[in-house]
Enzyme design. Sequence first.
Site, PDB file in Angstrom:
ATOM      1  N   LEU A 132      29.234  -5.957 -18.743  1.00 14.50           N
ATOM      2  CA  LEU A 132      28.559  -7.017 -19.497  1.00 14.50           C
ATOM      3  C   LEU A 132      27.094  -7.069 -19.077  1.00 14.50           C
ATOM      4  O   LEU A 132      26.774  -7.434 -17.949  1.00 14.50           O
ATOM      5  CB  LEU A 132      29.253  -8.355 -19.241  1.00 14.50           C
ATOM      6  CG  LEU A 132      30.772  -8.367 -19.492  1.00 14.50           C
ATOM      7  CD1 LEU A 132      31.337  -9.763 -19.242  1.00 14.50           C
ATOM      8  CD2 LEU A 132      31.098  -7.894 -20.904  1.00 14.50           C
ATOM      9  N   HIS A 134      -9.857  14.441  10.674  1.00  8.11           N
ATOM     10  CA  HIS A 134     -10.323  13.077  10.482  1.00  8.11           C
ATOM     11  C   HIS A 134     -11.367  12.973   9.376  1.00  8.11           C
ATOM     12  O   HIS A 134     -12.145  13.877   9.142  1.00  8.11           O
ATOM     13  CB  HIS A 134     -10.913  12.497  11.781  1.00  8.11           C
ATOM     14  CG  HIS A 134     -11.512  13.516  12.688  1.00  8.11           C
ATOM     15  ND1 HIS A 134     -11.195  13.598  14.016  1.00  8.11           N
ATOM     16  CD2 HIS A 134     -12.374  14.525  12.457  1.00  8.11           C
ATOM     17  CE1 HIS A 134     -11.854  14.599  14.572  1.00  8.11           C
ATOM     18  NE2 HIS A 134     -12.571  15.176  13.648  1.00  8.11           N
TER      19      HIS A 134
END
Length: 460
Positions: A8, A362
């Site tokens: 449902l 970095h």
Amino acid sequence: MSHYAIILAAGKGTRMKSDLPKVLHKVSGITMLEHVFRAVSVIEPAKNVTVIGHKAELVREVLDGQSAFTMQTEQLGTGHAVMMAEEELAGLEGQTLVIAGDTPLITGESLKNLIDFHVNHKNVATILTATADNPFGYGRIIRNENGEVTKIVEQKDANEFEQQVKEINTGTYVFDNKRLFEALKNINTNNAQGEYYLTDVISIFRENGEKVGAYILRDFEESLGVNDRVALATAEDVMRRRINKTHMINGVTFQNPNATYIDVDVEIAPDVVIEANVTLKGQTKVGAESVLTNGTYIVDSTIGANTVITNSMIEHSVVEKGATVGPFAHIRPDSMLKEGVHIGNFVEVKGSTIGENTKAGHLTYIGNAEVGSDVNFGAGTITVNYDGQHKFKTQIANNAFIGSNSTLIAPLEIGDNALTAAGSTITDNVPADSVAIGRSRQVNKEGYAIKKPHHPSQQK
């Protein structure tokens, strides 16, 4: 004997206060409807029918190709919803499971046990029940002095005695398929809600002297129906605990399982270590003996064995074995980091392939690039890949050395063993074994600084 299933999924879910149909809200990465469908699939139904209504096409998309569908254009109760499935199931011999699409915690094991109980006891109907410490809001299971189920009473229709009953209806049932649709023809809307209650068929069966049983869930949490955001959060919490427990049983170490968020389809190999506040979403896979540190967030990505991901985000990408990522790195979609790659702090990679043992330690942006093996990126390197209209590719061959603060303006090719000098802006291809210097020559103007206001000679 064949089994069938009715899910449902037609309701709007007003209390969710959402434009999204209730059953499409997600719990641990997939919709509630998908959780229910997966549980139902364990009983291997010969036919599955999903009742849809509110924003039907959105709901249909989730199970398209996996289920039959029937429309409930007006939401007139659970009984009415099941009536809509008659066209698909009418006349079939067997047992039909009826379940709500907003019960994501139900397990396939419990549904299989329910079916087996129903068949073994030769019931015409079997109700999946649970014992609730606080049964308010649930339909109550009413039994006679012999312990037989006589009816189900909804909260709004229950008298004072019935409201004290703690055995509740979970909203999941098994019926003899033919008798279900015969009984539905005899229910009405004479109740507080003015709806067709599916539960009224239980009373009809009892009045006809037919056998009705109840199978009690061992775990009350499975019965949770999600009607609002509070219940949605509860379901998420329960599912998270289940998922993390399963991974721990399978050999994964969690620093704090209560602060680790893993979607249901994530795969994790043994001996992975996961620190707190890690989130793994979608179809992510993590290889053996990897370490994911605090704050890592990974979406739909494959992480190889023996990798270390430190407080970083990875999206829709592949990281091969032995790589290290982070801290504070961002691997954006369609990237591949090959074996042994190191991506350090504040490095962003997008739509790029990074070859074996290449390092970007970095403060680097690598976008739309093909990078070979053993390349070194100095700090501050940027691939300039976008001119405002189009993306262009940077190609860097094996063993190249990219000096710090290099700006690589694509389209660009840098050959094997080539080097770019620090601070260079590289606009032309660099041949193999070459050094590229793309910066202006330094000029020192002696004594010139004396004229500047900052110079001590200018201070009064």
